[in-house]
Design a protein around this motif. Sequence first.
Motif, mmCIF file in Angstrom:
data_model
loop_
_atom_site.group_PDB
_atom_site.id
_atom_site.type_symbol
_atom_site.label_atom_id
_atom_site.label_comp_id
_atom_site.label_asym_id
_atom_site.label_seq_id
_atom_site.Cartn_x
_atom_site.Cartn_y
_atom_site.Cartn_z
ATOM 1 N N GLY A 154 -45.411 33.819 -30.050
ATOM 2 C CA GLY A 154 -45.650 33.557 -28.639
ATOM 3 C C GLY A 154 -45.165 34.691 -27.754
ATOM 4 N N TYR A 155 -44.070 35.296 -28.125
ATOM 5 C CA TYR A 155 -43.476 36.355 -27.309
ATOM 6 C C TYR A 155 -44.405 37.559 -27.221
ATOM 7 C CZ TYR A 155 -39.413 38.545 -25.115
ATOM 8 O OH TYR A 155 -38.548 39.109 -24.221
ATOM 9 N N LEU A 156 -44.903 37.989 -28.359
ATOM 10 C CA LEU A 156 -45.805 39.137 -28.391
ATOM 11 C C LEU A 156 -47.080 38.833 -27.604
ATOM 12 C CD1 LEU A 156 -46.532 41.958 -29.394
ATOM 13 C CD2 LEU A 156 -47.361 40.906 -31.517
ATOM 14 N N LYS A 157 -47.625 37.667 -27.814
ATOM 15 C CA LYS A 157 -48.835 37.258 -27.095
ATOM 16 C C LYS A 157 -48.582 37.240 -25.591
ATOM 17 C CE LYS A 157 -52.208 33.536 -26.783
ATOM 18 N NZ LYS A 157 -52.569 32.188 -27.236
ATOM 19 N N ASN A 158 -47.437 36.697 -25.171
ATOM 20 C CA ASN A 158 -47.091 36.672 -23.747
ATOM 21 C C ASN A 158 -46.960 38.072 -23.167
ATOM 22 O OD1 ASN A 158 -47.080 33.891 -23.671
ATOM 23 N ND2 ASN A 158 -44.860 33.708 -23.732
ATOM 24 N N MET A 159 -46.257 38.947 -23.883
ATOM 25 C CA MET A 159 -46.066 40.314 -23.379
ATOM 26 C C MET A 159 -47.390 41.049 -23.247
ATOM 27 S SD MET A 159 -42.448 41.741 -24.846
ATOM 28 C CE MET A 159 -42.875 43.389 -24.432
ATOM 29 N N LYS A 160 -48.254 40.921 -24.247
ATOM 30 C CA LYS A 160 -49.562 41.571 -24.168
ATOM 31 C C LYS A 160 -50.371 41.008 -23.002
ATOM 32 C CE LYS A 160 -50.143 43.078 -28.939
ATOM 33 N NZ LYS A 160 -50.952 42.939 -30.175
ATOM 34 N N GLY A 161 -50.311 39.704 -22.801
ATOM 35 C CA GLY A 161 -51.019 39.083 -21.694
ATOM 36 C C GLY A 161 -50.505 39.542 -20.345
ATOM 37 N N ILE A 162 -49.201 39.652 -20.217
ATOM 38 C CA ILE A 162 -48.580 40.112 -18.975
ATOM 39 C C ILE A 162 -49.040 41.533 -18.664
ATOM 40 C CG2 ILE A 162 -46.358 40.892 -18.016
ATOM 41 C CD1 ILE A 162 -45.152 38.354 -19.464
ATOM 42 N N LEU A 163 -48.960 42.414 -19.650
ATOM 43 C CA LEU A 163 -49.354 43.810 -19.430
ATOM 44 C C LEU A 163 -50.838 43.925 -19.120
ATOM 45 C CD1 LEU A 163 -47.162 45.548 -22.138
ATOM 46 C CD2 LEU A 163 -46.775 45.473 -19.671
ATOM 47 N N LYS A 164 -51.652 43.126 -19.793
ATOM 48 C CA LYS A 164 -53.090 43.146 -19.527
ATOM 49 C C LYS A 164 -53.387 42.646 -18.114
ATOM 50 C CE LYS A 164 -57.465 41.555 -21.445
ATOM 51 N NZ LYS A 164 -58.105 40.756 -22.492
ATOM 52 N N LEU A 165 -52.697 41.610 -17.701
ATOM 53 C CA LEU A 165 -52.885 41.055 -16.365
ATOM 54 C C LEU A 165 -52.470 42.042 -15.283
ATOM 55 C CD1 LEU A 165 -53.749 38.432 -14.923
ATOM 56 C CD2 LEU A 165 -51.376 37.694 -15.034
ATOM 57 N N MET A 166 -51.378 42.747 -15.493
ATOM 58 C CA MET A 166 -50.884 43.698 -14.498
ATOM 59 C C MET A 166 -51.631 45.022 -14.527
ATOM 60 S SD MET A 166 -46.718 43.396 -14.410
ATOM 61 C CE MET A 166 -46.672 45.012 -15.068
ATOM 62 N N ASN A 167 -52.015 45.476 -15.700
ATOM 63 C CA ASN A 167 -52.532 46.823 -15.893
ATOM 64 C C ASN A 167 -53.632 47.252 -14.925
ATOM 65 O OD1 ASN A 167 -52.500 49.338 -17.245
ATOM 66 N ND2 ASN A 167 -54.272 48.700 -18.436
ATOM 67 N N PRO A 168 -54.643 46.435 -14.676
ATOM 68 C CA PRO A 168 -55.698 46.900 -13.767
ATOM 69 C C PRO A 168 -55.261 46.962 -12.303
ATOM 70 C CG PRO A 168 -56.450 45.026 -15.078
ATOM 71 C CD PRO A 168 -54.990 45.166 -15.300
ATOM 72 N N HIS A 169 -54.109 46.421 -11.995
ATOM 73 C CA HIS A 169 -53.739 46.242 -10.594
ATOM 74 C C HIS A 169 -52.520 47.022 -10.125
ATOM 75 C CE1 HIS A 169 -56.759 43.170 -10.568
ATOM 76 N NE2 HIS A 169 -56.195 42.626 -11.626
ATOM 77 N N ILE A 170 -51.606 47.303 -11.007
ATOM 78 C CA ILE A 170 -50.431 48.095 -10.618
ATOM 79 C C ILE A 170 -50.340 49.260 -11.583
ATOM 80 C CG2 ILE A 170 -48.782 46.694 -11.914
ATOM 81 C CD1 ILE A 170 -46.829 47.304 -9.517
ATOM 82 N N ASP A 171 -50.226 50.418 -11.038
ATOM 83 C CA ASP A 171 -50.266 51.637 -11.824
ATOM 84 C C ASP A 171 -48.852 52.025 -12.269
ATOM 85 O OD1 ASP A 171 -50.904 54.015 -13.001
ATOM 86 O OD2 ASP A 171 -51.684 54.962 -11.182
ATOM 87 N N ILE A 172 -48.384 51.391 -13.335
ATOM 88 C CA ILE A 172 -47.050 51.713 -13.849
ATOM 89 C C ILE A 172 -46.992 53.175 -14.273
ATOM 90 C CG2 ILE A 172 -45.341 51.216 -15.647
ATOM 91 C CD1 ILE A 172 -46.314 48.316 -15.610
ATOM 92 N N ALA A 173 -48.048 53.643 -14.916
ATOM 93 C CA ALA A 173 -48.092 55.051 -15.334
ATOM 94 C C ALA A 173 -47.971 55.980 -14.132
ATOM 95 C CB ALA A 173 -49.369 55.341 -16.110
ATOM 96 N N GLY A 174 -48.603 55.624 -13.018
ATOM 97 C CA GLY A 174 -48.498 56.432 -11.799
ATOM 98 C C GLY A 174 -47.085 56.450 -11.246
ATOM 99 N N LEU A 175 -46.397 55.322 -11.307
ATOM 100 C CA LEU A 175 -45.002 55.266 -10.866
ATOM 101 C C LEU A 175 -44.121 56.131 -11.752
ATOM 102 C CD1 LEU A 175 -44.626 51.456 -10.119
ATOM 103 C CD2 LEU A 175 -44.591 53.302 -8.441
ATOM 104 N N ILE A 176 -44.361 56.064 -13.070
ATOM 105 C CA ILE A 176 -43.592 56.879 -14.018
ATOM 106 C C ILE A 176 -43.850 58.355 -13.760
ATOM 107 C CG2 ILE A 176 -43.358 57.493 -16.464
ATOM 108 C CD1 ILE A 176 -44.028 54.483 -17.054
ATOM 109 N N LYS A 177 -45.102 58.725 -13.584
ATOM 110 C CA LYS A 177 -45.453 60.118 -13.326
ATOM 111 C C LYS A 177 -44.775 60.605 -12.049
ATOM 112 C CE LYS A 177 -49.330 63.223 -12.628
ATOM 113 N NZ LYS A 177 -50.753 63.354 -12.382
ATOM 114 N N LYS A 178 -44.795 59.769 -11.028
ATOM 115 C CA LYS A 178 -44.168 60.149 -9.744
ATOM 116 C C LYS A 178 -42.670 60.401 -9.944
ATOM 117 C CE LYS A 178 -43.974 58.774 -4.954
ATOM 118 N NZ LYS A 178 -44.409 57.799 -3.950
ATOM 119 N N LYS A 179 -42.005 59.581 -10.788
ATOM 120 C CA LYS A 179 -40.579 59.768 -11.051
ATOM 121 C C LYS A 179 -40.336 61.029 -11.886
ATOM 122 C CE LYS A 179 -37.729 57.840 -9.743
ATOM 123 N NZ LYS A 179 -37.055 58.093 -8.468
ATOM 124 N N ASN A 180 -41.336 61.474 -12.658
ATOM 125 C CA ASN A 180 -41.195 62.671 -13.478
ATOM 126 C C ASN A 180 -41.358 63.967 -12.682
ATOM 127 O OD1 ASN A 180 -40.737 61.254 -15.843
ATOM 128 N ND2 ASN A 180 -42.871 61.281 -16.482
#
Length: 182
Positions: A154-180
Motif C-alpha cells: 500500500g505504501y508504494l502504491k500511495n507514494m506513486k499515486g501522490i507523485l503522479k497526482l502532483m507531477n503535472p501540476h507542481i514542478d518539483i524539478a523546477g524548484l530543485i533546479k532553482k535551488k541549484n
Amino acid sequence: TCALPILKTTISNFMGLTKEQIFRVQTEVPRWVELLKKYKIPDYIIPYMIGQSINETGWFSNTSYNLDRNPGGITWSDKYIKYANLRPGTSKGTARGKTEGGNYVHYDSWDNAAKDWIRVLNQDTGSGKPLQASNIDEYVQRLIANKYMKDSTGYLKNMKGILKLMNPHIDIAGLIKKKNEP
C-alpha cells in the motif's frame, strides 16, 4: 523564506486535490525542497521524500506534522530516547493512534526535523540506505528493510499515486533546479 512553487496549471485545474491540499502542497513542498537541498539530498531522491512525507502526514495536515514538525512519522521510542541527547531539538511529541501506540518525535524547528529525518533515511540495515536508492521501488523496499514500516504494498502504491497526482501540476524539478542555481 521558501521560494514560491512553480505551477504548470491554475489551481482550478489541480485535479483530484482539495483546496486545502493544494494550499499545503504550495506551502510545504518548497520548504522541503529548500531544506533537503541544504543538506545535499540527491535531486532525484527529493520527490521520493516529499511523496513519503505527504503519505505520512496526510498531505501535510496531521497533528504530528503541524504540532510536532514531524515530516516522516518518526516515533519516540525507547531506542530513540537512549540517543535523544545526540539529537538536539527533539522531545516527546503527540500520541500516535491507538493501534500504533507510543508517541511521535517533536522537533523544535523544521531544520532539526529535516536533519533527523535524513539521519533515519541514511541508515543501512543490510539492504542499503533509502537515500541511495536508484528508484522509488527500491527506496520503499529499503524503508521496509530498515524497519521504517512493515508492509510496502500500500505504501508504494500511495507514494506513486501522490507523485503522479502532483507531477503535472507542481514542478518539483523546477524548484530543485532553482535551488541549484548560484
